[in-house]
Enzyme design. Sequence first.
Site, PDB file in Angstrom:
ATOM      1  N   GLU A 216      -4.695  -0.779  -1.250  1.00  0.00           N
ATOM      2  CA  GLU A 216      -5.990  -0.840  -0.566  1.00  0.00           C
ATOM      3  C   GLU A 216      -6.955   0.099  -1.284  1.00  0.00           C
ATOM      4  OE1 GLU A 216      -5.957   0.053   3.645  1.00  0.00           O
ATOM      5  OE2 GLU A 216      -8.139   0.167   3.736  1.00  0.00           O
TER       6      GLU A 216
ATOM      7  N   CYS B  58      -1.881  -2.408   7.867  1.00  0.00           N
ATOM      8  CA  CYS B  58      -1.889  -3.340   6.729  1.00  0.00           C
ATOM      9  C   CYS B  58      -0.679  -4.268   6.694  1.00  0.00           C
ATOM     10  CB  CYS B  58      -2.040  -2.564   5.431  1.00  0.00           C
ATOM     11  SG  CYS B  58      -3.710  -1.856   5.291  1.00  0.00           S
TER      12      CYS B  58
ATOM     13  N   ASP C 287       0.787  -1.250   0.000  1.00  0.00           N
ATOM     14  CA  ASP C 287       0.000   0.000   0.000  1.00  0.00           C
ATOM     15  C   ASP C 287       0.818   1.299   0.000  1.00  0.00           C
ATOM     16  OD1 ASP C 287      -1.915  -1.934   0.240  1.00  0.00           O
ATOM     17  OD2 ASP C 287      -2.741  -1.250   2.141  1.00  0.00           O
TER      18      ASP C 287
ATOM     19  N   VAL D  97       3.286   0.339   4.180  1.00  0.00           N
ATOM     20  CA  VAL D  97       2.588   1.095   5.228  1.00  0.00           C
ATOM     21  C   VAL D  97       1.169   0.568   5.413  1.00  0.00           C
ATOM     22  CG1 VAL D  97       3.950   3.157   4.816  1.00  0.00           C
ATOM     23  CG2 VAL D  97       1.814   2.869   3.557  1.00  0.00           C
ATOM     24  N   THR D  98       0.651   0.758   6.649  1.00  0.00           N
ATOM     25  CA  THR D  98       1.367   1.178   7.831  1.00  0.00           C
ATOM     26  C   THR D  98       1.749  -0.055   8.654  1.00  0.00           C
ATOM     27  OG1 THR D  98      -0.680   1.454   9.135  1.00  0.00           O
ATOM     28  CG2 THR D  98       0.150   3.390   7.967  1.00  0.00           C
TER      29      THR D  98
ATOM     30  N   LYS E  40      -6.761  -4.801  -3.004  1.00  0.00           N
ATOM     31  CA  LYS E  40      -7.371  -5.438  -1.829  1.00  0.00           C
ATOM     32  C   LYS E  40      -8.376  -4.490  -1.182  1.00  0.00           C
ATOM     33  CE  LYS E  40      -3.503  -4.285   1.329  1.00  0.00           C
ATOM     34  NZ  LYS E  40      -4.218  -3.526   2.343  1.00  0.00           N
TER      35      LYS E  40
ATOM     36  N   GLN F 292       8.598 -13.676  21.210  1.00  0.00           N
ATOM     37  CA  GLN F 292       8.257 -15.085  21.466  1.00  0.00           C
ATOM     38  C   GLN F 292       8.896 -16.006  20.419  1.00  0.00           C
ATOM     39  OE1 GLN F 292       4.093 -15.775  22.792  1.00  0.00           O
ATOM     40  NE2 GLN F 292       3.734 -13.654  22.167  1.00  0.00           N
TER      41      GLN F 292
ATOM     42  N   LYS G 101      -7.543  -4.681   5.029  1.00  0.00           N
ATOM     43  CA  LYS G 101      -6.209  -4.353   5.515  1.00  0.00           C
ATOM     44  C   LYS G 101      -5.227  -5.458   5.157  1.00  0.00           C
ATOM     45  CE  LYS G 101      -7.994  -0.658   7.321  1.00  0.00           C
ATOM     46  NZ  LYS G 101      -8.013   0.538   6.446  1.00  0.00           N
TER      47      LYS G 101
HETATM   48  N1  TIU Z   1      -2.551   0.376   4.348  1.00  0.00           N
HETATM   49  C1  TIU Z   1      -2.993   0.587   5.581  1.00  0.00           C
HETATM   50  O1  TIU Z   1      -2.258   0.405   6.553  1.00  0.00           O
HETATM   51  N2  TIU Z   1      -4.291   1.101   5.736  1.00  0.00           N
HETATM   52  C2  TIU Z   1      -4.667   1.940   6.743  1.00  0.00           C
HETATM   53  O2  TIU Z   1      -5.808   2.354   6.806  1.00  0.00           O
HETATM   54  N3  TIU Z   1      -3.696   2.307   7.652  1.00  0.00           N
HETATM   55  C3  TIU Z   1      -3.820   3.228   8.653  1.00  0.00           C
HETATM   56  O3  TIU Z   1      -2.889   3.318   9.456  1.00  0.00           O
HETATM   57  N4  TIU Z   1      -4.879   3.995   8.710  1.00  0.00           N
END
Ligand code: TIU
Length: 234
Positions: A80, A170, A32, A165-166, A137, A210, A140
Site C-alpha cells: 500500500e 487490507c 502489505d 496485514v491487517t 496499490k 454463513q 486497501k
Molecule cells: N494494509 C493495511 O491493512 N492498511 C491499513 O491501513 N491497515 C490498518 O489497520 N491501519
Amino acid sequence: MLSSSKPTLGVISAEPEPIKLDWASTALLIIDMQRDFMEPGGFGETLGNDVSQLARAVKPIGVVLKAARDTGMLVIHTREGHLPDLSDAPPAKVERGAPSLRIGDPGPMGRILIRGEAGHDIIPELYPLDSEVVIDKPGKGAFYATELTDVLEKYGIENLLVCGVTTEVCVNTTVREANDRGYRCVVMSDGCASYFPEFHEMGLKMIKAQGGIFGWVADSAAVLEAMKTSTTQG
Ligand code: TIU
C-alpha cells in the site's frame, strides 16, 4: 509439484469446510508486509497503533512462502502506498483523523506511505524475489486501481492463498474484492494479524461464516500439509 501437465490437487483442512485446490491455478497473495505497518516510525504507528501486534504473522508467512517457492507456485506481494506527488492519494484519506504524521510527511523511514521510501518497502524476512510479482496499490483492496486482475488472468489463477496485514483492513478488503470476482480465497489465520486482536478474530469469522460467505480460513500448518500430501489426477 507443478511440472506435470496433469492437475496436482491438494485438500486444505479449512473452515467452514475442506477445500480442494489445483495448485497450478493457485497463487500465494501476501498483503502489505511493509515496514510502514510492521515497524515503529511508520504509517501504522502514526495512527496510534502498537505495531508489535503484527510480528506474529511473519514466521507462518515465511514458512508458506518457502513452500510456495519450492513448488513453483506464483507468489504475489502487495504494497500500500502513494506516488511522491500524492496524486493517487484521495484528500479524504490524507486528511483523515489526527495521526502523529500524515501520509507524505517525513518520518524516520522516509516519507510516510510513499512509494520508493524505506518504510514503504517489504520487510527483509519476506522480501520478494526478482521473479515474483509486486503490486503497488493506493487503496486497501489489492484490486482497486492495480494490474492484479491482469496478472491473475495471465497466469490462469482461480484460487488465492491470502495472508498479510491487517486482517480486518487490507486482507478483508482484498478478499471481498476477490470473492466478487470469482476467486476462491483461503485466508491463512496465523499468517494474518491486526493491531487489534479482537478484530483479527472477528475478521476471520466474517470470512468463514454463513458457509464461507467470502472464503475459507485455514492455518499455515493445514496449508503446508495439503501441499505435502498433494495428488496428481489423471
Ligand atoms: N494494509 C493495511 O491493512 N492498511 C491499513 O491501513 N491497515 C490498518 O489497520 N491501519
